[in-house]
Enzyme design. Structure first.
Site, PDB file in Angstrom:
ATOM      1  N   GLU A   1      42.675  48.928  34.923  1.00 29.98           N
ATOM      2  CA  GLU A   1      42.514  50.396  34.886  1.00 29.98           C
ATOM      3  C   GLU A   1      43.379  50.955  33.763  1.00 29.98           C
ATOM      4  O   GLU A   1      44.070  51.961  33.927  1.00 29.98           O
ATOM      5  CB  GLU A   1      42.910  51.006  36.241  1.00 29.98           C
ATOM      6  CG  GLU A   1      41.986  50.632  37.373  1.00 29.98           C
ATOM      7  CD  GLU A   1      42.030  51.621  38.531  1.00 29.98           C
ATOM      8  OE1 GLU A   1      42.072  52.845  38.285  1.00 29.98           O
ATOM      9  OE2 GLU A   1      42.045  51.163  39.684  1.00 29.98           O
TER      10      GLU A   1
ATOM     11  N   LEU B   1      44.824  48.529  25.425  1.00 28.88           N
ATOM     12  CA  LEU B   1      44.968  47.326  26.251  1.00 28.88           C
ATOM     13  C   LEU B   1      43.593  46.790  26.665  1.00 28.88           C
ATOM     14  O   LEU B   1      43.385  45.570  26.715  1.00 28.88           O
ATOM     15  CB  LEU B   1      45.845  47.635  27.478  1.00 28.88           C
ATOM     16  CG  LEU B   1      46.210  46.472  28.384  1.00 28.88           C
ATOM     17  CD1 LEU B   1      46.788  45.292  27.610  1.00 28.88           C
ATOM     18  CD2 LEU B   1      47.217  46.918  29.471  1.00 28.88           C
TER      19      LEU B   1
ATOM     20  N   THR C   1      49.636  54.130  30.222  1.00 35.46           N
ATOM     21  CA  THR C   1      48.981  54.764  31.380  1.00 35.46           C
ATOM     22  C   THR C   1      50.028  55.168  32.400  1.00 35.46           C
ATOM     23  O   THR C   1      49.972  56.260  32.975  1.00 35.46           O
ATOM     24  CB  THR C   1      47.951  53.795  32.011  1.00 35.46           C
ATOM     25  OG1 THR C   1      46.995  53.475  31.018  1.00 35.46           O
ATOM     26  CG2 THR C   1      47.264  54.392  33.218  1.00 35.46           C
TER      27      THR C   1
ATOM     28  N   GLU D   1      33.371  29.577  60.566  1.00 28.75           N
ATOM     29  CA  GLU D   1      32.605  28.783  61.530  1.00 28.75           C
ATOM     30  C   GLU D   1      33.443  28.446  62.765  1.00 28.75           C
ATOM     31  O   GLU D   1      32.927  28.396  63.892  1.00 28.75           O
ATOM     32  CB  GLU D   1      32.148  27.455  60.898  1.00 28.75           C
ATOM     33  CG  GLU D   1      31.307  27.578  59.637  1.00 28.75           C
ATOM     34  CD  GLU D   1      32.155  27.585  58.359  1.00 28.75           C
ATOM     35  OE1 GLU D   1      33.154  28.323  58.313  1.00 28.75           O
ATOM     36  OE2 GLU D   1      31.790  26.874  57.410  1.00 28.75           O
TER      37      GLU D   1
ATOM     38  N   ARG E   1      39.320  49.083  44.571  1.00 30.59           N
ATOM     39  CA  ARG E   1      40.717  48.593  44.588  1.00 30.59           C
ATOM     40  C   ARG E   1      40.982  47.779  45.856  1.00 30.59           C
ATOM     41  O   ARG E   1      41.641  46.740  45.797  1.00 30.59           O
ATOM     42  CB  ARG E   1      41.686  49.775  44.558  1.00 30.59           C
ATOM     43  CG  ARG E   1      41.853  50.376  43.189  1.00 30.59           C
ATOM     44  CD  ARG E   1      42.854  51.510  43.258  1.00 30.59           C
ATOM     45  NE  ARG E   1      42.821  52.301  42.036  1.00 30.59           N
ATOM     46  CZ  ARG E   1      43.204  53.561  41.951  1.00 30.59           C
ATOM     47  NH1 ARG E   1      43.671  54.195  43.013  1.00 30.59           N
ATOM     48  NH2 ARG E   1      43.150  54.202  40.802  1.00 30.59           N
TER      49      ARG E   1
ATOM     50  N   GLY F   1      42.574  52.475  26.350  1.00 29.83           N
ATOM     51  CA  GLY F   1      41.683  51.818  25.402  1.00 29.83           C
ATOM     52  C   GLY F   1      42.308  50.653  24.632  1.00 29.83           C
ATOM     53  O   GLY F   1      41.648  49.642  24.396  1.00 29.83           O
TER      54      GLY F   1
ATOM     55  N   ASP G   1      49.999  59.035  33.118  1.00 26.26           N
ATOM     56  CA  ASP G   1      49.298  59.433  34.357  1.00 26.26           C
ATOM     57  C   ASP G   1      50.142  59.293  35.618  1.00 26.26           C
ATOM     58  O   ASP G   1      49.769  59.820  36.659  1.00 26.26           O
ATOM     59  CB  ASP G   1      48.022  58.583  34.550  1.00 26.26           C
ATOM     60  CG  ASP G   1      47.031  58.760  33.423  1.00 26.26           C
ATOM     61  OD1 ASP G   1      47.227  59.695  32.612  1.00 26.26           O
ATOM     62  OD2 ASP G   1      46.074  57.966  33.333  1.00 26.26           O
TER      63      ASP G   1
HETATM   64  N1  LIG Z   1      32.282  27.537  54.753  1.00 22.22           N
HETATM   65  C1  LIG Z   1      33.507  28.067  54.590  1.00 22.22           C
HETATM   66  N2  LIG Z   1      33.962  28.933  55.498  1.00 22.22           N
HETATM   67  C2  LIG Z   1      35.134  29.533  55.319  1.00 22.22           C
HETATM   68  O1  LIG Z   1      35.524  30.432  56.211  1.00 22.22           O
HETATM   69  C3  LIG Z   1      35.938  29.200  54.221  1.00 22.22           C
HETATM   70  N3  LIG Z   1      37.142  29.791  54.041  1.00 22.22           N
HETATM   71  C4  LIG Z   1      35.451  28.218  53.314  1.00 22.22           C
HETATM   72  N4  LIG Z   1      36.232  27.846  52.261  1.00 22.22           N
HETATM   73  C5  LIG Z   1      36.070  26.657  51.470  1.00 22.22           C
HETATM   74  O2  LIG Z   1      37.145  25.766  51.733  1.00 22.22           O
HETATM   75  C6  LIG Z   1      38.165  25.933  50.739  1.00 22.22           C
HETATM   76  C7  LIG Z   1      39.474  26.302  51.373  1.00 22.22           C
HETATM   77  O3  LIG Z   1      39.814  25.345  52.324  1.00 22.22           O
HETATM   78  P1  LIG Z   1      41.178  25.552  53.180  1.00 22.22           P
HETATM   79  O4  LIG Z   1      41.158  26.965  53.731  1.00 22.22           O
HETATM   80  O5  LIG Z   1      42.325  25.339  52.238  1.00 22.22           O
HETATM   81  O6  LIG Z   1      41.095  24.508  54.257  1.00 22.22           O
HETATM   82  C8  LIG Z   1      37.694  27.046  49.829  1.00 22.22           C
HETATM   83  O7  LIG Z   1      38.076  26.808  48.468  1.00 22.22           O
HETATM   84  C9  LIG Z   1      36.207  26.975  50.002  1.00 22.22           C
HETATM   85  O8  LIG Z   1      35.683  25.930  49.236  1.00 22.22           O
HETATM   86  N5  LIG Z   1      34.230  27.688  53.512  1.00 22.22           N
HETATM   87 ZN   LIG Z   2      35.521  25.054  56.611  1.00 20.56          ZN
END
Ligand SMILES: Nc1nc(O)c(N)c(N[C@@H]2O[C@H](COP(=O)(O)O)[C@@H](O)[C@H]2O)n1
Ligand SMILES: [Zn+2]
Length: 360
Positions: free
Chosen positions: A292, A297, A200, A56, A188, A295, A204
């Site tokens: 990955e 593990l 593995t 945001e 991954r 069997g 592999d």
């Molecule tokens: N709404 C929202 N937007 C994001 O971009 C987010 N990363 C989160 N995260 C929420 O806030 C916690 C982490 O907070 P800090 O980065 O340590 O300030 C995380 O656990 C989510 O609950 N939410």
């Molecule tokens: Zn936030």
């Protein structure tokens, strides 16, 4: 007022933005945000990494004064707490936005509904649950981590139509086609770690990287009680990706020293078990771990309760062999009525192969 179709489109854009940080945000979630003023996108952002601003905030920075009176779309409820960063609710209120459309409520107990409440108390209209299932799917690992205090464990294997992961000789390259293998590289890239056992590694000599897929490589983890491992292996090349070896105390100290010299991290535990390893990875902030392994593990990991999701690639081939290995070893189940039945099963065709996914 924007139409439901428009809201869905904007939330899908949020998810697309969020995916740009796949595999890079743990322990934080993947979040995208879009700001719309008079039907026009004036700001976009995503959360790139824990410790950096939330989605945001990036969107508000881009929108600047055009955020006033605008609608903010965000795939996860805005936070209302001081974590590594200050509350996003305060920033949204200060910017004077008039409406916030949220994909899903944050399962984090520090937030969980309080962000929505704070916005509403400030006179902002809030809509919750647009494209909710897609938002939940994208953050299934974050949700699991927050609710269960453990990373999400995903067991992936490739097998023939007759249920074998290798020929009787142990030869296994390649069971599935190129498209399936490329999809595994994408999986991954979205995971924080990939785990194999010593067997593995010896048989592999895998790379466990994302190869040609853009995105960061996961941490490569080797579980080996005895440390009976070769001194030369692809996983010891730590310039392309990090490797962590987890072993039991006082085993093969010469190899330990050699590995450490090559940049491999070696950790000794009193007892190397799947649940102990997942606990350690949880404490390091990981949210998703791809198993990955062979069997034996895989069966131990299931019995230990650290596998929640199965990804089974099935190739339309038959190799035969009564002692050819199969993907999951002995679970101690004696009757078919005791079989572990997967939930929320999906099926897709990947070129000539079939991928069956489901949850335990
Ligand atoms: N709404 C929202 N937007 C994001 O971009 C987010 N990363 C989160 N995260 C929420 O806030 C916690 C982490 O907070 P800090 O980065 O340590 O300030 C995380 O656990 C989510 O609950 N939410
Ligand atoms: Zn936030």
């Amino acid at each position: 007022m924007n139409s439901p179709d428009f809201d869905q489109q904007m939330m899908q854009r949020c998810l697309q933005l969020a995916r740009q940080a796949l595999g890079q945000t743990s322990p934080n979630p993947l979040v995208g945000s879009v700001i719309v003023q008079n039907g026009e996108i004036v700001g976009e952002g995503f959360h790139p990494k824990a410790g950096e601003p939330h989605a945001e905030i990036f969107a508000l920075r881009q929108a600047q004064e055009r955020a006033k009176g605008a609608t903010v779309y965000v795939s996860l409820e805005p936070c209302n707490h001081y974590g590594r960063t200050p509350p996003c609710t305060d920033a949204l209120i200060a910017a004077g936005v008039s409406k916030v459309v949220v994909g899903m409520v944050d399962p984090n107990p520090l937030v969980s509904g309080k962000g929505v409440e704070k916005l509403q108390e400030s006179g902002i209209e809030v809509v919750v649950g647009v494209e909710e299932s897609a938002c939940r799917q994208l953050n299934e690992a974050f949700i699991h981590r927050i609710l269960h205090h453990q990373p999400l464990g995903i067991l992936k294997y490739a097998m023939t139509l007759d249920g074998k992961i290798a020929a009787t000789t142990g030869h296994s390259a390649w069971i599935t086609g190129t498209a399936s293998r490329q999809l595994v590289h994408q999986v991954r890239a979205a995971c924080d770690a990939v785990i194999v056992g010593g067997n593995t590694l010896r048989k592999d000599n895998p790379n466990l990287t994302t190869h040609e897929v853009a995105g960061v490589n996961p941490l490569r983890v080797v579980m080996s009680k005895t440390l009976d491992l070769p001194s030369e292996a692809n996983l010891w090349q730590t310039d392309i990706a990090s490797t962590l070896v987890i072993t039991e105390r006082t085993r093969n100290s010469k190899l330990q020293a050699q590995l450490r010299n090559r940049g491999v991290e070696v950790i000794e535990l009193a007892s190397v078990t799947p649940s102990g390893v997942m606990q350690l990875l949880y404490e390091r902030g990981l949210s998703s771990v791809l198993w990955e392994c062979g069997g034996t593990l895989a069966a131990q990991a299931i019995a230990d309760g650290v596998i929640q999701k199965i990804m089974a690639f099935i190739a339309p081939k038959i190799i035969g062999g009564t002692i050819a290995p199969c993907p999951i070893g002995d679970l101690g189940l004696e009757k078919m009525t005791q079989a572990l039945a997967l939930q929320r099963v999906t099926l897709q065709q990947i070129d000539g192969d079939i991928l069956i996914e489901g949850y335990l």
